[in-house]
Structures are given as C-alpha cells and as structure tokens.
Design a protein around this motif. Structure first.
Motif, PDB file in Angstrom:
ATOM      1  N   GLU A  54       0.821  -1.214   0.000  1.00 60.31           N
ATOM      2  CA  GLU A  54       0.000   0.000   0.000  1.00 60.31           C
ATOM      3  C   GLU A  54       0.854   1.263   0.000  1.00 60.31           C
ATOM      4  O   GLU A  54       0.551   2.233  -0.699  1.00 60.31           O
ATOM      5  CB  GLU A  54      -0.924   0.007   1.222  1.00 60.31           C
ATOM      6  CG  GLU A  54      -1.828   1.230   1.272  1.00 60.31           C
ATOM      7  CD  GLU A  54      -2.790   1.207   2.434  1.00 60.31           C
ATOM      8  OE1 GLU A  54      -3.054   2.282   3.002  1.00 60.31           O
ATOM      9  OE2 GLU A  54      -3.290   0.117   2.763  1.00 60.31           O
TER      10      GLU A  54
ATOM     11  N   GLU B  64      -7.985   6.045  -1.570  1.00 65.68           N
ATOM     12  CA  GLU B  64      -9.186   5.352  -1.122  1.00 65.68           C
ATOM     13  C   GLU B  64     -10.235   5.289  -2.227  1.00 65.68           C
ATOM     14  O   GLU B  64     -10.941   4.288  -2.379  1.00 65.68           O
ATOM     15  CB  GLU B  64      -9.773   6.043   0.115  1.00 65.68           C
ATOM     16  CG  GLU B  64      -9.033   5.741   1.407  1.00 65.68           C
ATOM     17  CD  GLU B  64      -7.687   6.466   1.479  1.00 65.68           C
ATOM     18  OE1 GLU B  64      -7.493   7.429   0.703  1.00 65.68           O
ATOM     19  OE2 GLU B  64      -6.837   6.078   2.310  1.00 65.68           O
TER      20      GLU B  64
ATOM     21  N   LYS C  80      -9.225   2.669  -4.762  1.00 67.76           N
ATOM     22  CA  LYS C  80      -9.409   1.324  -4.219  1.00 67.76           C
ATOM     23  C   LYS C  80     -10.867   0.892  -4.318  1.00 67.76           C
ATOM     24  O   LYS C  80     -11.173  -0.239  -4.730  1.00 67.76           O
ATOM     25  CB  LYS C  80      -8.938   1.309  -2.762  1.00 67.76           C
ATOM     26  CG  LYS C  80      -8.960  -0.070  -2.117  1.00 67.76           C
ATOM     27  CD  LYS C  80      -8.384   0.015  -0.710  1.00 67.76           C
ATOM     28  CE  LYS C  80      -8.412  -1.352  -0.034  1.00 67.76           C
ATOM     29  NZ  LYS C  80      -7.864  -1.286   1.335  1.00 67.76           N
ATOM     30  N   GLN C  81     -11.792   1.796  -3.952  1.00 68.53           N
ATOM     31  CA  GLN C  81     -13.214   1.478  -4.041  1.00 68.53           C
ATOM     32  C   GLN C  81     -13.647   1.296  -5.492  1.00 68.53           C
ATOM     33  O   GLN C  81     -14.468   0.439  -5.808  1.00 68.53           O
ATOM     34  CB  GLN C  81     -14.041   2.583  -3.364  1.00 68.53           C
ATOM     35  CG  GLN C  81     -13.848   2.681  -1.860  1.00 68.53           C
ATOM     36  CD  GLN C  81     -14.180   1.378  -1.154  1.00 68.53           C
ATOM     37  OE1 GLN C  81     -15.130   0.689  -1.510  1.00 68.53           O
ATOM     38  NE2 GLN C  81     -13.385   1.033  -0.137  1.00 68.53           N
TER      39      GLN C  81
ATOM     40  N   TRP D 183     -11.776   0.204  -7.918  1.00 68.18           N
ATOM     41  CA  TRP D 183     -11.260  -1.088  -8.371  1.00 68.18           C
ATOM     42  C   TRP D 183     -12.164  -2.225  -7.892  1.00 68.18           C
ATOM     43  O   TRP D 183     -12.502  -3.140  -8.638  1.00 68.18           O
ATOM     44  CB  TRP D 183      -9.838  -1.276  -7.846  1.00 68.18           C
ATOM     45  CG  TRP D 183      -9.313  -2.665  -8.027  1.00 68.18           C
ATOM     46  CD1 TRP D 183      -9.205  -3.626  -7.075  1.00 68.18           C
ATOM     47  CD2 TRP D 183      -8.839  -3.246  -9.234  1.00 68.18           C
ATOM     48  NE1 TRP D 183      -8.696  -4.770  -7.606  1.00 68.18           N
ATOM     49  CE2 TRP D 183      -8.458  -4.565  -8.946  1.00 68.18           C
ATOM     50  CE3 TRP D 183      -8.696  -2.777 -10.534  1.00 68.18           C
ATOM     51  CZ2 TRP D 183      -7.935  -5.426  -9.901  1.00 68.18           C
ATOM     52  CZ3 TRP D 183      -8.181  -3.633 -11.495  1.00 68.18           C
ATOM     53  CH2 TRP D 183      -7.814  -4.944 -11.177  1.00 68.18           C
ATOM     54  N   LYS D 184     -12.594  -2.163  -6.649  1.00 72.04           N
ATOM     55  CA  LYS D 184     -13.479  -3.200  -6.115  1.00 72.04           C
ATOM     56  C   LYS D 184     -14.795  -3.252  -6.882  1.00 72.04           C
ATOM     57  O   LYS D 184     -15.316  -4.323  -7.197  1.00 72.04           O
ATOM     58  CB  LYS D 184     -13.765  -2.928  -4.631  1.00 72.04           C
ATOM     59  CG  LYS D 184     -12.610  -3.204  -3.702  1.00 72.04           C
ATOM     60  CD  LYS D 184     -13.047  -2.974  -2.263  1.00 72.04           C
ATOM     61  CE  LYS D 184     -11.922  -3.277  -1.283  1.00 72.04           C
ATOM     62  NZ  LYS D 184     -12.349  -3.089   0.114  1.00 72.04           N
TER      63      LYS D 184
ATOM     64  N   MET E  76     -10.797  -9.468  -3.475  1.00 76.38           N
ATOM     65  CA  MET E  76     -11.195  -8.247  -2.783  1.00 76.38           C
ATOM     66  C   MET E  76     -12.387  -8.472  -1.850  1.00 76.38           C
ATOM     67  O   MET E  76     -12.467  -7.890  -0.790  1.00 76.38           O
ATOM     68  CB  MET E  76     -11.553  -7.168  -3.811  1.00 76.38           C
ATOM     69  CG  MET E  76     -10.343  -6.565  -4.491  1.00 76.38           C
ATOM     70  SD  MET E  76      -9.370  -5.583  -3.353  1.00 76.38           S
ATOM     71  CE  MET E  76      -8.117  -4.946  -4.442  1.00 76.38           C
TER      72      MET E  76
END
Length: 278
Positions: free
Chosen positions: A63, A78, A81-82, A84-85, A93
């Motif tokens: 990270e 952040e 990351k969201q 990508w999920k 994930m």
C-alpha cells in the motif's frame, strides 16, 4: 502510465508443487504482485522461486508503494481502491458469504474417503497416536470446555475480609488495595461508617462551603471535580470515605450529582450569610 496489463493472466505450477498466480502481467513482460499484508516467510520464497524457474521479474507493491505512485497525481488512494473493487469484482477483494467461490461446495465421496484413509493411517502410527492423545494443547482445550482454568496461574495472596472475616485470594499487585472480599462487603463498610460519622462529615462539608463560598458561586459546571477535590481529600483522610455519592447522601439526604451538590452548598451559604452573598 499507458502500459497495457492483464489481471491474473495464468496459474503457474512450481517445481515444489505449489501453484502461483501473479496479480498482473504487463505488456513489457514484467509481473506485478499487490500485497496488503506480506508474509515474507511464505510469499517471498514462492515469488523468488517463480522468478528463478520462469526467468521473469516480479515487482512487489504494498500500500505504501501504491500511495507513493499516485502522490504526484490528482487521484485519491481510497477512491481508486473502491473503484477497483466495484469495477473488477475480483475474488480476492470481497470473498465473504455467497461471493466466496467455495460457498456451499462440499467434498465428493471420493475426497472424503481419501481424508478418512489418511487420518486412519496417521492414527495407526503409535508415536503419532501417543503424541496426539497426550498433547497439552488438547488437554487444555477439553478442560476449558468444562470450565476449568488452563495455563499458568498468577501467584495469589490470601487476605481476610474486614467485614465478613472470610478468606479470599487476590493477585499480588492488588493486595495492598483490597480490604473486602466483594462489592457487597465494601458497601456494607461504607454504610457502617456513615452511621457514625454523619455529623462530622456535614460539619466538614459546611465549613468548606463557607470558606470557599466565592469559588462555589463563580464555579463553572464543567469544573466541579477540581473544586470539590480538596473536600473529598479531607473526608478521605479523616473518615476514609471515597464515594461522593455517599457524601451527598449524608449532606443532602439523597444521592445526587456534583451539580446538585453545588446548589445545595450555595443554598446553605445563602441561608447562613444572607441571600445577597456572592
């Protein structure tokens, strides 16, 4: 960075039988592995073996490395990351519940038979059987199931309760602070003392109110603890009573808050010195 990539391109089998699937394959031929918590003892050895056997390079990014990469850009870690999920729906994930690929999957009868045969073969070995049945961990588990304490117990000291005269045990570092075996006996001790010390505590409290009348009338309600602390210290020293609720019960007549205690003392000072006292 305008580099084409493929996610989880292929699963490789290493010479030791371990399977390894790198996270990303770049168009440059380099592999990239993203690790949140990196197990150096297991993961690093596996990655190094893969690099050696397939003659490739694997870059490991954690990270902190990802945050360093996007620092010059206007993106927020952040948010990325969201995103990508949400967009990739990758197994690693979010694999809880029904999203887990093994959810609801049971072993076949042939697999169950292999497991039974392997367990039976292990128990046929006298050394393994003896080690398993007499394992301290196994014994401790069964003792804990029936409510018995396991493990090394801290040395304890026996004391005598000052109220009921019963013996009780405490750990060594608490021996100097414990005088009673239970909360019930502690309350009984407080009540027993107050029946003989009511007049003395009232006198001490009212003398404190008259001496510190200016502080009582100018006090802020969020600073009452510091104002009453000298009074509590003197009562503790003289009568060994610590609970302010017990003191309020003696002086006011009912258990009350510090604010109500303050109003009671203000009223007392006004009655003694006149309504214009300030």
């Amino acid at each position: 960075m305008n580099i084409a990539w493929t996610y989880e391109h292929k699963t490789y089998t290493l010479s030791n039988g371990v399977r390894y699937k790198p996270d990303f394959l770049l168009e440059t031929g380099e592999y990239v592995e993203i690790k949140g918590v990196f197990n150096f003892q297991y993961d690093l050895a596996k990655i190094q073996r893969f690099e050696s056997e397939y003659n490739v390079k694997v870059s490991i990014l954690q990270e902190k490395d990802l945050r360093r990469l996007i620092k010059p850009t206007p993106f927020v870690f952040e948010h990325l990351k969201q995103e990508w999920k949400a967009r990739t729906k990758v197994r690693g994930m979010d694999n809880f519940g029904k999203r887990n690929p093994m959810y609801g999957v049971t072993q076949s009868e042939s697999t169950k038979a292999k497991i039974r045969a392997k367990a039976k073969a292990r128990f046929e070995d006298p050394a393994f059987r003896e080690k398993f049945l007499n394992s301290p961990k196994r014994k401790a588990y069964h003792q804990s199931r029936i409510g018995k304490k396991t493990g090394t117990l801290v040395p304890r000291i026996s004391l005598i309760c000052e109220i009921c005269q019963r013996s009780f045990e405490v750990v060594q570092h608490k021996a100097s602070k414990r005088r009673f075996c239970s909360k019930h006996c502690s309350i009984q001790a407080q009540h027993g003392k107050t029946s003989m010390t009511d007049s003395g505590i009232r006198s001490l409290t009212y003398a404190f109110a008259l001496t510190n009348s200016e502080q009582l009338f100018s006090a802020k309600l969020n600073q009452l603890k510091d104002i009453f602390q000298p009074l509590l210290d003197s009562i503790k020293k003289e009568y060994n009573i610590l609970d302010i609720r017990t003191i309020c019960q003696i002086v006011v007549g009912i258990p009350c808050s510090r604010k109500e205690f303050l109003y009671h003392l203000r009223s007392y000072v006004q009655n003694v010195r006149g309504a214009t006292t300030n």
